[in-house]
Design an enzyme around this catalytic site. Structure first.
Site, short mmCIF file in Angstrom:
data_model
loop_
_atom_site.label_atom_id
_atom_site.label_comp_id
_atom_site.label_asym_id
_atom_site.label_seq_id
_atom_site.Cartn_x
_atom_site.Cartn_y
_atom_site.Cartn_z
N ARG A 125 0.85 -1.19 0.00
CA ARG A 125 0.00 0.00 0.00
C ARG A 125 0.89 1.24 0.00
O ARG A 125 0.63 2.20 -0.71
CB ARG A 125 -0.95 0.02 1.21
CG ARG A 125 -1.66 1.36 1.34
CD ARG A 125 -2.89 1.40 2.24
NE ARG A 125 -2.99 0.37 3.25
CZ ARG A 125 -2.37 0.40 4.44
NH1 ARG A 125 -1.64 1.43 4.79
NH2 ARG A 125 -2.52 -0.60 5.28
N TYR B 144 -16.10 18.68 -14.36
CA TYR B 144 -16.50 17.29 -14.41
C TYR B 144 -17.56 17.03 -13.33
O TYR B 144 -17.36 17.41 -12.16
CB TYR B 144 -15.27 16.42 -14.19
CG TYR B 144 -15.56 14.95 -14.15
CD1 TYR B 144 -15.98 14.29 -15.29
CD2 TYR B 144 -15.42 14.22 -12.98
CE1 TYR B 144 -16.26 12.93 -15.26
CE2 TYR B 144 -15.69 12.86 -12.94
CZ TYR B 144 -16.12 12.23 -14.08
OH TYR B 144 -16.39 10.89 -14.04
N ASP C 146 -7.15 20.35 -12.60
CA ASP C 146 -7.50 19.05 -13.18
C ASP C 146 -7.13 19.13 -14.66
O ASP C 146 -7.81 19.80 -15.44
CB ASP C 146 -8.99 18.77 -12.98
CG ASP C 146 -9.41 17.41 -13.53
OD1 ASP C 146 -8.69 16.87 -14.39
OD2 ASP C 146 -10.46 16.90 -13.11
N LYS D 9 -8.19 8.58 -18.87
CA LYS D 9 -8.50 9.25 -20.13
C LYS D 9 -7.27 9.27 -21.04
O LYS D 9 -6.78 8.23 -21.40
CB LYS D 9 -9.04 10.65 -19.83
CG LYS D 9 -10.08 10.68 -18.68
CD LYS D 9 -11.37 9.92 -18.99
CE LYS D 9 -12.27 9.73 -17.78
NZ LYS D 9 -12.58 10.92 -17.01
C1 PLP Z 1 -13.02 11.24 -15.77
C2 PLP Z 1 -12.66 12.50 -15.13
C3 PLP Z 1 -12.43 12.56 -13.74
C4 PLP Z 1 -12.62 11.37 -12.84
O1 PLP Z 1 -11.72 10.36 -13.06
P1 PLP Z 1 -12.02 8.80 -12.81
O2 PLP Z 1 -10.76 8.13 -13.21
O3 PLP Z 1 -13.20 8.42 -13.62
O4 PLP Z 1 -12.31 8.66 -11.33
C5 PLP Z 1 -12.05 13.77 -13.21
N1 PLP Z 1 -11.91 14.88 -13.98
C6 PLP Z 1 -12.14 14.86 -15.29
C7 PLP Z 1 -11.96 16.12 -16.08
C8 PLP Z 1 -12.52 13.68 -15.92
O5 PLP Z 1 -12.76 13.68 -17.23
#
Ligand code: PLP
Length: 379
Positions: A46, A98, A170, A195
């Protein structure tokens, strides 16, 4: 080294025991200690896993950061950042982001006494006006999901830092190929590696990256204490995905521009939201701040009935949540990714029943446009 070289080599020495050129999956929960009080840097998985450590070094390098910590998802990465705060602390966040981030703030963090003010962060004055003495974080997403609004990271960092607030960006929509927020003054970058970073729609993960030793220490502490770590297998998949990030992003960029150009000439797309179009309100800022405009486009079809006809008709483009994969994904923000955003906010932001979002993949763009064109015929 250049970005493409770093994608393939940063943090990745051949594995020392065998020389394996691809760093292995260390599928282990613990490590034998040679004697009491001595270990080889690894005690329990972990806390640390070699495959994860290699990915963390790689992603840190791509964002021009010193430290990275990987998590089980993008949401757990963002959640861990907010666990640095305490009850009574205040956060300024973008009003359009998001949907899952909004849900985390609104439905989870607020329960623990964090306060949030949501503003249009594209306007730096609104960010400045929302700051309070107890504002600890300014949370930015740029371009935003799904309205593609662009925020000036450097200008926001300047006003936030005067208030001793940290700037968290982000960067999921861009990947570090398009935008490197730490270089623009951000303190922390978070990604959903699910992504563009992984890019192959076969893993869910997240990362927190910073240049600040003290922040990195806190995030490392929380990563171990809370435990939402990325698995060795997923670490390996993302390492593999990132090797082609630069070539994928070049193709995403080329296809994104071609699709946006097509949509801007298609009369049934009543509005097209893409920072690369000259009529986008922050087109000039996007040109300055980003290396390109990316592959995320939203467009307005006027009604839910039109959106449904269109989405039911596409064949090569897949209807689904998520984005940033090699395959083109189309979604309906109102009922899918942004269903957790209250209706009045959705309406004000432009997340209407007729809005469709496309994550343009790296297929032959002529095939993609042909598919979209035959779907428009149903509208
Ligand atoms: C998909 C996404 C998230 C969340 O990520 P996960 O891996 O699905 O938990 C956060 N911010 C943006 C801009 C996203 O497209």
């Amino acid at each position: 080294m250049g970005f493409s070289t770093d994608c393939i080599h940063a943090g990745q020495e051949p594995e020392p025991v065998t020389g394996a050129v691809t760093y292995p999956i260390f599928q282990t929960s613990t490590y034998v200690q040679p004697e009491l009080g001595k270990h080889k840097g690894f005690e329990y998985a972990r806390t640390k896993n070699p495959t994860r450590s290699v990915l963390e070094a790689n992603l840190a390098a791509l964002e021009r950061g010193k430290h990275a910590h990987c998590f089980a998802s993008g949401m757990s990465a963002t959640d861990t950042v907010f666990r640095m705060l305490k009850s009574g602390d205040h956060v300024v966040a973008g009003e359009n982001m998001y949907g899952g981030s909004f849900r985390l703030f609104n439905k989870v963090c607020e329960k623990f006494g964090l306060q949030f003010t949501y503003v249009d962060t594209a306007c730096v004055e609104k960010v400045r006006a929302a700051l309070r003495p107890n504002t600890k974080i300014v949370f930015l997403e740029t371009p935003t999901n799904p309205m593609m609004t662009v925020t000036d990271i450097a200008a926001c960092a300047e006003v936030a830092h005067k208030n001793d607030s940290l700037v968290v960006v982000d960067n999921t929509f861009c990947s570090p190929w398009l935008q490197q927020p730490l270089e623009l003054g951000a303190d922390i970058v978070v990604h959903s590696t699910t992504k563009f970073l992984n890019g192959h729609s076969d893993s869910v993960g997240g990362v927190v990256i910073t240049n600040d030793d003290a922040i990195a220490e806190q995030i490392g502490f929380l990563q171990n204490a809370v435990g939402a770590i990325l698995s060795p297998m997923d670490s390996w998949l993302i390492l593999r995905g990132v090797k082609t990030l630069a070539v994928r992003m070049k193709q995403h960029e080329e296809n994104g521009r071609a699709m946006a150009d097509y949509l801007s000439r298609q009369p049934k797309a009543l509005k097209v939201y893409y920072p690369g179009l000259p009529d986008h309100p922050q087109h000039e800022l996007a040109k300055r701040q980003m290396r390109g405009f990316g592959a995320m486009i939203s467009f307005e079809l006027g009604s839910l009935a039109n959106a449904k006809k269109f989405l039911d008709r596409v064949r090569l483009c897949s209807l689904g949540e998520s984005l940033g994969g090699v395959e083109t994904l189309i979604s309906h923000p109102e009922t899918m990714t942004h269903a957790s955003v209250p209706l009045d906010t959705r309406t004000r932001l432009g997340i209407t029943p007729g809005l469709v979002r496309i994550s343009v993949g790296i297929e032959d763009v002529e095939d993609l446009i042909a598919d979209v064109e035959q779907a428009f015929a149903a509208v």
